[in-house]
Design a protein around this motif. Structure first.
Motif, PDB file in Angstrom:
ATOM      1  N   ARG A   1       0.852  -1.198   0.000  1.00  0.00           N
ATOM      2  CA  ARG A   1       0.000   0.000   0.000  1.00  0.00           C
ATOM      3  C   ARG A   1       0.883   1.242   0.000  1.00  0.00           C
ATOM      4  NH1 ARG A   1      -5.448  -0.407   1.811  1.00  0.00           N
ATOM      5  NH2 ARG A   1      -5.503   1.877   1.848  1.00  0.00           N
TER       6      ARG A   1
ATOM      7  N   GLU B   1      -0.440   4.796  -0.911  1.00  0.00           N
ATOM      8  CA  GLU B   1      -1.083   6.087  -1.181  1.00  0.00           C
ATOM      9  C   GLU B   1      -0.522   7.231  -0.328  1.00  0.00           C
ATOM     10  OE1 GLU B   1      -4.091   3.859   1.485  1.00  0.00           O
ATOM     11  OE2 GLU B   1      -2.908   3.400  -0.303  1.00  0.00           O
TER      12      GLU B   1
ATOM     13  N   TYR C   1      -0.320  12.037  -7.669  1.00  0.00           N
ATOM     14  CA  TYR C   1      -1.473  11.680  -6.836  1.00  0.00           C
ATOM     15  C   TYR C   1      -2.710  12.470  -7.260  1.00  0.00           C
ATOM     16  CZ  TYR C   1      -4.136  11.040  -2.452  1.00  0.00           C
ATOM     17  OH  TYR C   1      -5.100  10.750  -1.518  1.00  0.00           O
TER      18      TYR C   1
ATOM     19  N   LEU D   1      -4.238  11.312 -10.555  1.00  0.00           N
ATOM     20  CA  LEU D   1      -5.041  10.101 -10.414  1.00  0.00           C
ATOM     21  C   LEU D   1      -6.458  10.435  -9.947  1.00  0.00           C
ATOM     22  CD1 LEU D   1      -2.519   7.686  -8.664  1.00  0.00           C
ATOM     23  CD2 LEU D   1      -3.194   7.683 -11.060  1.00  0.00           C
TER      24      LEU D   1
ATOM     25  N   PRO E   1      -9.306   6.627  -1.586  1.00  0.00           N
ATOM     26  CA  PRO E   1      -8.336   6.093  -2.542  1.00  0.00           C
ATOM     27  C   PRO E   1      -7.425   5.050  -1.895  1.00  0.00           C
ATOM     28  CG  PRO E   1      -7.668   8.290  -1.840  1.00  0.00           C
ATOM     29  CD  PRO E   1      -8.991   8.010  -1.183  1.00  0.00           C
TER      30      PRO E   1
ATOM     31  N   ILE F   1      -4.324   2.816  -2.967  1.00  0.00           N
ATOM     32  CA  ILE F   1      -3.343   2.714  -4.038  1.00  0.00           C
ATOM     33  C   ILE F   1      -2.319   1.642  -3.683  1.00  0.00           C
ATOM     34  CG2 ILE F   1      -1.684   3.962  -5.468  1.00  0.00           C
ATOM     35  CD1 ILE F   1      -3.112   6.542  -4.738  1.00  0.00           C
ATOM     36  N   GLU F   2      -2.096   0.730  -4.621  1.00  0.00           N
ATOM     37  CA  GLU F   2      -1.230  -0.418  -4.366  1.00  0.00           C
ATOM     38  C   GLU F   2      -0.163  -0.569  -5.453  1.00  0.00           C
ATOM     39  OE1 GLU F   2      -4.577  -3.260  -2.188  1.00  0.00           O
ATOM     40  OE2 GLU F   2      -4.104  -3.571  -4.305  1.00  0.00           O
ATOM     41  N   TYR F   3       0.999  -0.976  -5.025  1.00  0.00           N
ATOM     42  CA  TYR F   3       2.117  -1.341  -5.894  1.00  0.00           C
ATOM     43  C   TYR F   3       2.165  -2.863  -5.894  1.00  0.00           C
ATOM     44  CZ  TYR F   3       7.044  -1.285  -7.553  1.00  0.00           C
ATOM     45  OH  TYR F   3       8.218  -1.441  -8.252  1.00  0.00           O
TER      46      TYR F   3
ATOM     47  N   LEU G   1       0.636  -0.440 -10.997  1.00  0.00           N
ATOM     48  CA  LEU G   1       0.040   0.424  -9.985  1.00  0.00           C
ATOM     49  C   LEU G   1      -1.462   0.223 -10.076  1.00  0.00           C
ATOM     50  CD1 LEU G   1       0.728   2.825  -7.950  1.00  0.00           C
ATOM     51  CD2 LEU G   1      -0.166   4.298  -9.765  1.00  0.00           C
ATOM     52  N   GLN G   2      -2.098  -0.047  -8.961  1.00  0.00           N
ATOM     53  CA  GLN G   2      -3.553  -0.211  -8.950  1.00  0.00           C
ATOM     54  C   GLN G   2      -4.164   0.743  -7.933  1.00  0.00           C
ATOM     55  OE1 GLN G   2      -5.638  -4.123  -9.161  1.00  0.00           O
ATOM     56  NE2 GLN G   2      -6.357  -3.625  -7.104  1.00  0.00           N
ATOM     57  N   MET G   3      -5.251   1.375  -8.322  1.00  0.00           N
ATOM     58  CA  MET G   3      -5.983   2.214  -7.384  1.00  0.00           C
ATOM     59  C   MET G   3      -7.452   1.859  -7.425  1.00  0.00           C
ATOM     60  SD  MET G   3      -6.301   6.354  -6.890  1.00  0.00           S
ATOM     61  CE  MET G   3      -7.525   6.685  -8.148  1.00  0.00           C
TER      62      MET G   3
END
Length: 267
Positions: A112, A114, A125, A128, A151, A153-155, A244-246
């Motif tokens: 995580r 964000e 940021y 997005l 939000p 946000i994940e790597y 990258l996922q959000m």
């Protein structure tokens, strides 16, 4: 049960480019909630205000049902942006998490990011947040004045060598996500497999339509209504795939009817 993948590819429609107006247009961002006992108290909160920004040019993968539409923004992130995101993902303060549903079959690693992304690269940021608001207003129309969204946000890394086998995630929906975004952070030459798929839904007669595949290049972003559109990838059979996922999530703040609907759907 994992269904058979239909590899028919729908040709997207190309929407005209319009400059996105104001990276923070229409949102107010605060950290945490007033209620310290809330599970979302350590998350940023987006309070929706004003008019949404206009979306840029994007490819539309259309569907019979509006909630299944998928938008692809090519070259959403530059090489410099991608390098910055890798640096954030490797920041020693980020935490690896394992919060997937127990019933979801997947094989990857997740961090995580964000809070670190907002601190270190605020323009990325903000972009997005603005893009999610803009595309929702253009396509899914679920975000309204006064809404509060979270939000997440994940790597995410699918590293076949470290995992000891193919990286996977089965068809699923992102519960509570009004907008989900995935950006490819690796060159496609770095891995095999890992193609994004999205359900095609049904036509008016109830006939199943072919699932849609989206092949991303490094820096490309795909946006969709995560709570409604089932999605997955083909197995990453070799190499290392990083994304990258959000999820722009409604979190735990659902009204009674939304909770009842989730219960009825078994989510």
């Amino acid at each position: 049960m994992r269904r058979e993948l239909h590899r028919r590819v729908f040709q997207p429609r190309l929407h005209q480019r319009r400059d996105i107006q104001g990276h923070r247009a229409g949102v107010y961002i605060r950290h945490g909630n007033d209620d310290d006992d809330d599970d979302d108290s350590d998350c940023d909160v987006l309070e929706i205000r004003g008019y949404p920004p206009k979306p840029p040019r994007y490819e539309l993968f259309a569907a019979e049902k509006p909630e299944l539409q998928v938008a692809v923004v090519r070259e959403f992130f530059s090489k410099q942006d991608v390098a910055a995101l890798h640096a954030v993902g490797q920041d020693p303060r980020v935490e690896e998490i394992n919060d997937r549903d127990d019933n979801l079959v997947y094989k990857h690693q997740v961090w995580r990011i964000e809070l670190q992304l907002k601190e270190l690269h605020r323009p990325i940021y903000d972009r997005l947040m603005a893009m999610c608001r803009a595309l929702d207003a253009d396509l899914w129309k679920g975000i309204e004045q006064g809404d509060e969204l979270f939000p997440e946000i994940e790597y995410i890394v699918y590293d076949v060598g470290k995992l000891g086998g193919p990286g996977t995630i089965e068809p699923h929906r992102d519960n509570g996500s009004q907008v989900t975004m995935v950006v490819l952070l690796s060159p496609p030459s770095d891995f095999s497999g890992g193609v994004n798929f999205f359900e095609g839904g049904e036509d008016d007669s109830g006939k199943a339509l072919g699932d849609r595949s989206v092949r991303l290049q490094m820096g490309d972003a795909v946006f969709f209504y995560g709570d409604q559109c089932s999605h997955w990838i083909t197995p990453v059979s070799a190499g290392r795939r990083t994304i990258l996922q959000m999820e722009l999530s409604r979190g735990r703040h659902q009204n009674f009817f939304e909770q009842l609907l989730d219960w009825w759907r078994g989510e």
